[in-house]
Scaffold this motif. Structure first.
Motif, short mmCIF file in Angstrom:
data_model
loop_
_atom_site.label_atom_id
_atom_site.label_comp_id
_atom_site.label_asym_id
_atom_site.label_seq_id
_atom_site.Cartn_x
_atom_site.Cartn_y
_atom_site.Cartn_z
N THR A 132 0.83 -1.20 0.00
CA THR A 132 0.00 0.00 0.00
C THR A 132 0.86 1.25 0.00
N MET A 133 1.95 1.23 0.74
CA MET A 133 2.87 2.36 0.75
C MET A 133 3.47 2.60 -0.63
N ARG A 134 3.67 1.53 -1.36
CA ARG A 134 4.18 1.69 -2.73
C ARG A 134 3.15 2.38 -3.61
N LEU A 135 1.89 2.00 -3.45
CA LEU A 135 0.83 2.65 -4.20
C LEU A 135 0.71 4.12 -3.82
N LEU A 136 0.73 4.41 -2.52
CA LEU A 136 0.61 5.79 -2.07
C LEU A 136 1.77 6.64 -2.54
N GLY A 137 2.97 6.04 -2.59
CA GLY A 137 4.12 6.77 -3.09
C GLY A 137 3.96 7.20 -4.53
N HIS A 138 3.45 6.30 -5.36
CA HIS A 138 3.24 6.62 -6.77
C HIS A 138 2.12 7.63 -6.96
N ILE A 139 1.12 7.59 -6.09
CA ILE A 139 -0.03 8.49 -6.25
C ILE A 139 0.28 9.90 -5.74
N SER A 143 -10.41 6.81 4.14
CA SER A 143 -9.56 7.91 4.59
C SER A 143 -9.95 9.20 3.85
N ILE A 144 -10.05 10.27 4.61
CA ILE A 144 -10.67 11.51 4.13
C ILE A 144 -9.84 12.18 3.04
N GLY A 145 -10.55 12.68 2.02
CA GLY A 145 -9.95 13.55 1.02
C GLY A 145 -9.15 12.82 -0.03
N THR A 146 -8.55 13.64 -0.91
CA THR A 146 -7.70 13.11 -1.97
C THR A 146 -6.32 13.77 -1.97
N SER A 147 -6.12 14.80 -1.14
CA SER A 147 -4.79 15.40 -1.02
C SER A 147 -3.97 14.58 -0.04
N LYS A 148 -2.65 14.55 -0.22
CA LYS A 148 -1.82 13.64 0.55
C LYS A 148 -1.85 13.95 2.05
N GLY A 149 -1.95 15.22 2.42
CA GLY A 149 -1.98 15.57 3.82
C GLY A 149 -3.18 15.00 4.54
N TYR A 150 -4.37 15.21 3.97
CA TYR A 150 -5.60 14.71 4.58
C TYR A 150 -5.63 13.18 4.57
N GLU A 161 -7.31 4.83 -11.51
CA GLU A 161 -8.11 4.47 -10.33
C GLU A 161 -7.26 3.89 -9.20
N ALA A 162 -5.96 4.22 -9.20
CA ALA A 162 -5.06 3.68 -8.17
C ALA A 162 -5.50 4.11 -6.77
N ASP A 163 -6.10 5.30 -6.67
CA ASP A 163 -6.54 5.78 -5.35
C ASP A 163 -7.65 4.91 -4.78
N ILE A 164 -8.44 4.30 -5.66
CA ILE A 164 -9.50 3.39 -5.20
C ILE A 164 -8.90 2.03 -4.83
N ALA A 165 -7.88 1.62 -5.55
CA ALA A 165 -7.31 0.28 -5.37
C ALA A 165 -6.76 0.09 -3.95
N TRP A 166 -5.95 1.03 -3.46
CA TRP A 166 -5.36 0.84 -2.13
C TRP A 166 -6.42 0.87 -1.04
#
Length: 473
Positions: A42-49, A112-119, A190-195
């Protein structure tokens, strides 16, 4: 509590209810392993996103360390709180609460809230903290419940079977991750949905066992003697009148209190031994998934490239976890199941530490410039460390704290030992993410820690193989 009941539980034949208890109690460990091992891909996905402009699309070390540390802090708090409450209010009452919190945490991670990395990262950190509290709060309850249900002859094996659900949780996590990555690779946007989907699917085993967990009777070492006797009618082929006959063993709260001088004299050595060995083990065992993915993916056949998509990067990590789970983790748990009541807990723990140390030294000493040319041999050696951990100290550290202490302190002491393990896990995981240490040096240090774990095993006052319920009281 009736001594006749203790004797009947110790000598009861293996029956259907024992196997159902293994599955129900093991689902907490299954869910724990699912979420623990899903976080690396999941961290790998978040890193790419969210860090697509950073080198290698990697999340910064400080951010990744903070995310993991928050979750681990939750696990330590959960073990301490649920461990103490398990002795104060009963095992069954808390069992359902732990499962509800697991489900809430799993779903919350996905939403998890939002689509920006901070939130997103802040929200994910909060829900992983909640999930950690619930999952590791389940550990002392599951270990103690299985100990108090099982017969003396198969007690270690049943507890090892509960713990083996961790291996199946790792396998399930990795299989789900690889499947989701393959499916969503056709729609990379749709990577944000996948993780989110990968993390939310961890709620399924908890939902499946919720009903059965609510129906489990209170254990034979509960405070309410009458209720415990009535509940045991559901487990034993023995009427309430028969159970109630004979001498009673009353909970002796007035004799000595937790952490009193007498407690320290009677149980301090074993509590220190449990906490120390679990602490040392978790430094190496839970840094293992991160180190495994880091070093093997740098070798010839697993190297990341700039052309890799988010799904490619996550798929490689998950595929490696599938291989190790099937070849080492699950077989190690199976070996522990067959050996623990024959050889004993302390022997498999000490021998496991010794072989882990040998393998870590074998990898770490020639690490620089050697293993990238021998990737298959490297994978085999890493699999061996997982095998020896699971058929040795990883299983034994879960079993021993439930067997060494009387009922009124049992989940409390298991929670304390487990929290010590979480402190070791924080050191292992967060320390591993610090770039100052080389990988080879880290492995050599891990080998030394395993030697210390072997030495610390000699601190235990006794072997618990064949211990009966009334002996602990």
């Amino acid at each position: 509590m009736s001594l006749r009941l203790f004797h009947r539980l110790d000598t009861a034949k293996t029956q259907y209810y024992h196997f159902k208890a293994v599955i129900v109690a093991g689902m907490g460990l299954f869910t724990d392993a699912y979420h623990l091992f899903s976080i690396a891909p999941t961290m790998r996905l978040l890193g790419h996103i969210y860090y697509d402009k950073s080198p290698g699309h990697r999340i910064p070390h400080k951010v990744e360390s903070a995310m993991l540390a928050v979750a681990l802090l939750g696990t330590a708090i959960g073990q301490l709180i649920f461990g103490r409450l398990g002795d104060l209010v009963g095992r069954r009452r808390l069992y359902g609460l732990a499962l509800i919190l697991m489900m809430a945490g799993s779903i919350g991670c996905g939403f998890s809230i939002g689509t920006s990395k901070g939130y997103v990262l802040a929200s994910l950190g909060f829900f992983r903290f909640l999930l950690g509290v619930a999952i590791r709060g389940d550990y002392p309850l599951s270990a103690t419940i299985m100990f108090e249900y099982a017969n003396k002859r198969m007690r270690g094996a049943f507890m090892a079977a509960v713990f083996s659900m961790q291996g199946f949780g790792i396998l399930a996590s990795s299989v789900v991750t690889t499947a989701v990555c393959k499916i969503f690779s056709r729609v990379p946007e749709e990577a944000d949905i996948a993780w989110r989907l990968i993390l939310m699917l961890g709620v399924i085993p908890a939902v499946m066992t919720f009903y059965w967990r609510m129906k489990m009777p209170e254990t034979a070492s509960g405070e309410n003697i009458l209720q415990a006797n009535q509940d045991m009618e559901l487990v034993l082929d023995m009427s309430h009148c028969q159970i109630a006959e004979g001498h009673f063993l009353q909970p002796s709260k007035s004799s000595y209190l937790l952490f009193s001088k007498q407690f320290i004299l009677r149980h301090g050595r074993n509590l220190l031994a449990c906490s120390t060995t679990w602490f040392l083990l978790d430094i190496v065992f839970y840094g293992y998934p991160l180190l495994q993915s880091k070093i093997y993916l740098k070798s010839q056949h697993g190297k990341d490239t700039n052309e890799d998509t988010a799904f490619d990067a996550a798929f490689k990590v998950a595929r490696l976890q599938v291989i190790v789970a099937c070849s080492a983790m699950i077989p190690g748990c199976i070996v522990a199941f067959f050996l623990i009541d024959r050889v004993g807990r302390l022997i498999i723990q000490a021998v496991g530490f010794v072989f882990m140390a040998i393998v870590y030294f074998s990898i770490g000493v020639p690490y620089d410039g050697y293993w990238e040319h021998h990737p298959k041999a490297l994978l085999i050696l890493f699999a061996l460390t997982s095998f020896f951990a699971n058929c040795g100290p990883n299983t034994a550290t879960f079993v021993l704290p439930a067997e060494l202490f009387p009922a009124r302190f049992r989940t409390t002491c298991h929670g304390i030992a487990g929290a010590a393990g979480k402190a070791g896990e924080i050191i292992g995981v967060v320390g591993l993410l610090m770039p100052s240490l080389g990988t080879g040096v880290t492995l050599i240090i891990w080998g030394g820690i395993c030697v210390m774990g072997m030495a610390a095993t000699s601190m235990f006052a006794k072997e618990t193989k064949g211990t009966s319920l009334d002996e602990n009281e």
